[in-house]
Design a protein around this motif. Sequence first.
Motif: not given
Length: 320
Positions: A132-142
């Motif tokens: 149920g959490r709102a998440v921002t996912a940061i990731e450099p690998s496509a």
Amino acid sequence: MTVRPSFVHSCCAPSASLDPFSAARESSAVRKGIESASVATAVRYPSARKLASLPDLSELKCASSHCEIVMTEPTGYDSWADLYDELYESAFGAMYSSMTAGHLRLVADRHSKVIDIGAGTGRLSIALARAGRAVTAIEPSAGMLRGLEKKAIDAGCRDRIQVVHACMHDCVSHPSVALDHDVAFCLFTTIHHVLTLESLELTMTAIARALKSGAIAFVGVHPRYVFEQFRGGMNQSVLIARLGGTVQWTQSAVAMQGNPHLLDTRCVLRLPDGREITDLLVTRPWTVEEITSAASRANLTADGTAGMIGTEEVLRFVKM
Ligand SMILES: C[S@@+](CC[C@H](N)C(=O)[O-])C[C@H]1O[C@@H](n2cnc3c(N)ncnc32)[C@H](O)[C@@H]1O
């Protein structure tokens, strides 16, 4: 309030059964076998050609920006992103899911907004979103991001994850990244892909900026022995110890030219079923003190540790 100077954490040390490194640590014969297999296969191994076509990291200067290294395609993770989950789940076994459960427990408030830095294929982002959490996912690998998105759709929680294709040190310059998160995670080797002190400070500043005042950041730091005993190639060592197969090291735990702190590790893994992985990783074994001091310069105050979770010590910081 201090952060302990070493990783020895007797009450929370991983038990032998959950310690993914125990198999390889107990048997130096395993590693000797790996090394001799490497020598034996080095000349006739056809995939060595693949490595020759990869960028020569030793020629890159590790001065002000590490990002060109991290973003060079294929990165260590891009080259085997499609196999990442399958291999990590089998290699790390029960530790993998218990680690995720341990991380989830750090976010008690159901309404928390979480930023997961270096989210990979979404091991934690998806678990958080499903809870149920709102998440921002940061990731450099496509490649890793593709895996994350597919899994989030399958899990029915894609709408609770904002996916951002970016490096950690400048992720907040992305206009869509909010600056009011309650919790930040940077876990499971991710911080060790930051290669310069300047980048570490930029990363800590970015983490701090993404958080609201009083929010918490958790940063995972690998114990030194992981780098010393596994020659910087913990992925490979664990995978081979657990799954069988062979590894051809072409370079392992070699200090990169111009920066003796960096470990340049590359190899070709051949799994028992014949599949091959070309792995190319550059890491830096940051200490707790180095991370804590960069954090404090970024207005993140050390607040002890959440203990050993999985393979690493999870440091806790509060945004002032
Ligand atoms: C071992 S994976 C861990 C993934 C995830 N954090 C977890 O706990 O399962 C390390 C991740 O760090 C990412 N990474 C490497 N360099 C990065 C950078 N400069 N900024 C953000 N993430 C990075 C890699 O692409 C990879 O997905």
